[in-house]
Scaffold this active site. Structure first.
Site, PDB file in Angstrom:
ATOM      1  N   GLY A  13      25.811  38.992  46.278  1.00  0.00           N
ATOM      2  CA  GLY A  13      25.156  39.642  45.325  1.00  0.00           C
ATOM      3  C   GLY A  13      25.141  41.336  45.387  1.00  0.00           C
ATOM      4  O   GLY A  13      24.249  41.806  44.834  1.00  0.00           O
ATOM      5  N   SER A  14      26.285  41.860  46.038  1.00  0.00           N
ATOM      6  CA  SER A  14      26.202  43.618  46.140  1.00  0.00           C
ATOM      7  C   SER A  14      26.697  44.233  44.687  1.00  0.00           C
ATOM      8  O   SER A  14      25.984  45.292  44.426  1.00  0.00           O
ATOM      9  CB  SER A  14      27.025  43.781  47.220  1.00  0.00           C
ATOM     10  N   ASN A  15      27.232  43.508  44.078  1.00  0.00           N
ATOM     11  CA  ASN A  15      27.702  44.013  42.806  1.00  0.00           C
ATOM     12  C   ASN A  15      26.437  43.878  41.896  1.00  0.00           C
ATOM     13  O   ASN A  15      26.072  44.881  41.091  1.00  0.00           O
ATOM     14  CB  ASN A  15      28.907  43.432  42.021  1.00  0.00           C
ATOM     15  N   MET A  90      31.548  31.848  41.884  1.00  0.00           N
ATOM     16  CA  MET A  90      32.742  31.304  42.626  1.00  0.00           C
ATOM     17  C   MET A  90      33.247  29.994  41.944  1.00  0.00           C
ATOM     18  O   MET A  90      33.849  29.226  42.408  1.00  0.00           O
ATOM     19  CB  MET A  90      32.268  30.945  43.862  1.00  0.00           C
ATOM     20  N   ARG A  91      32.727  29.897  40.546  1.00  0.00           N
ATOM     21  CA  ARG A  91      33.182  28.556  39.979  1.00  0.00           C
ATOM     22  C   ARG A  91      34.043  29.170  38.654  1.00  0.00           C
ATOM     23  O   ARG A  91      33.855  30.112  38.120  1.00  0.00           O
ATOM     24  CB  ARG A  91      31.888  28.136  39.467  1.00  0.00           C
ATOM     25  N   ASN A 107      34.009  39.791  34.123  1.00  0.00           N
ATOM     26  CA  ASN A 107      34.233  39.454  35.535  1.00  0.00           C
ATOM     27  C   ASN A 107      34.945  40.454  36.148  1.00  0.00           C
ATOM     28  O   ASN A 107      35.614  41.390  35.804  1.00  0.00           O
ATOM     29  CB  ASN A 107      35.261  38.252  35.542  1.00  0.00           C
ATOM     30  N   HIS A 109      37.128  41.790  39.651  1.00  0.00           N
ATOM     31  CA  HIS A 109      38.133  40.911  40.460  1.00  0.00           C
ATOM     32  C   HIS A 109      38.587  42.120  41.657  1.00  0.00           C
ATOM     33  O   HIS A 109      39.105  42.955  41.199  1.00  0.00           O
ATOM     34  CB  HIS A 109      39.260  40.282  39.718  1.00  0.00           C
ATOM     35  N   SER A 136      39.124  45.399  39.361  1.00  0.00           N
ATOM     36  CA  SER A 136      39.477  45.163  37.760  1.00  0.00           C
ATOM     37  C   SER A 136      38.281  44.541  37.275  1.00  0.00           C
ATOM     38  O   SER A 136      37.693  43.562  37.773  1.00  0.00           O
ATOM     39  CB  SER A 136      40.624  44.467  37.465  1.00  0.00           C
ATOM     40  N   ASP A 145      40.995  34.929  35.749  1.00  0.00           N
ATOM     41  CA  ASP A 145      41.482  36.418  36.155  1.00  0.00           C
ATOM     42  C   ASP A 145      42.302  36.982  34.954  1.00  0.00           C
ATOM     43  O   ASP A 145      43.196  37.754  35.538  1.00  0.00           O
ATOM     44  CB  ASP A 145      41.903  36.386  37.504  1.00  0.00           C
TER      45      ASP A 145
END
Ligand code: GRF
Length: 197
Positions: A13-15, A90-91, A107, A109, A136, A145
Site C-alpha cells: 500500500g505504499s502508492n 494483484m488481480r 493502474n 505499472h 507508467s 497493462d
C-alpha cells in the site's frame, strides 16, 4: 471539485499511502472514500484504518471473479466514486468490471509501457539490459497493462542494480507519478465531462 476515489490494493500500500499523504497535505484535491482489498492481511488495510478510511476485505475466488467485482461495485457506487485507483492490486479485472467503469480505472505499472508488461517488470527490465526504465500510469482497458498512458517517469538502470535496488528507485518515482496522473486525469476527463453538461 474534490474527486472521490476508491482504491483497490492487495499488499504493502505504499502508492495508496503516497496519494493519501498528498491529499492530507492539500496537494491533491481528492478524498479516498474506500479501500478495498482481496487480501485480509494487506498493509494497505491497516493504513486505511489508521486514517479513518472505510475498509472492505472481499475474498477473491479465482473461479468466480465476478462475485468479487459485484461486491466491489456495490461499495464503490454507494460512495459515488469518480475514479478507481489500482494500487498494487494483484488481480486481473474482468471485462465486466472494466466495461462498467469504462475510462474510470487507473493502474500504475513499474515500467515504461508498452515495455515489460505483466509480472516482475523490474526483473524483466534488468534481464533485457535496458539502461532506462521507469513507471507508467494508464487507464485500464480489457488488455493487461494496456490502455491510454496518462503519465510516465523515467528511472536509470545502473550496472550494479539488483531487482530490489531498481524496484526501490522506481517506487520513489511511482509515488510522485500517481499523484501527477490523478491531476492529469481530472483535467482531461472530469473537467471535460463537466463542461459538456
Ligand atoms: C508497485 O510497484 C506498482 O507499480 C505495482 O505493484 C506495486 C505496488 O506497491 N503495480 P505498493 O503496494 O503500492 O507499495
Amino acid at each position: 471539485m474534490t474527486i472521490k476515489l476508491a482504491v483497490l490494493a492487495s499488499g504493502r500500500g505504499s502508492n495508496f499511502q503516497a496519494i493519501l499523504q498528498s491529499i492530507l497535505k492539500n496537494e491533491l484535491d481528492a478524498t479516498i472514500k474506500a479501500l478495498i482489498s482481496d487480501n485480509k492481511d494487506a498493509k494497505a488495510l491497516t493504513i486505511a484504518k489508521e486514517n479513518n478510511i472505510p475498509t472492505f476485505y472481499i475474498p477473491y475466488d479465482k473461479n468466480n471473479r465476478i462475485e468479487f467485482e459485484k461486491k466491489a461495485i456495490e461499495i464503490i457506487d454507494s460512495y459515488s466514486c469518480d475514479l478507481i485507483i489500482l494500487a498494487g492490486f494483484m488481480r486481473i479485472l474482468t471485462s465486466f468490471f472494466v466495461k462498467y467503469y469504462e475510462n474510470k480505472i487507473l493502474n500504475i505499472h513499474p515500467s515504461l509501457l508498452p515495455a515489460f508488461k505483466g509480472l516482475d517488470a523490474q526483473k524483466q527490465a534488468l534481464l533485457y539490459g535496458v539502461k532506462i526504465t521507469g513507471c507508467s500510469v494508464h487507464i485500464v482497458t480489457e488488455n493487461l497493462d494496456d490502455g491510454p498512458i496518462l503519465a510516465q517517469r523515467a528511472v536509470p538502470v545502473y550496472d550494479n542494480d539488483t531487482v530490489e535496488s531498481l524496484s526501490q528507485r522506481i517506487l520513489e518515482q511511482e509515488h510522485i507519478l500517481y499523484v501527477e496522473a490523478i491531476k492529469i486525469y481530472e483535467k482531461k476527463y472530469i473537467d471535460g465531462r463537466r463542461q459538456k453538461t
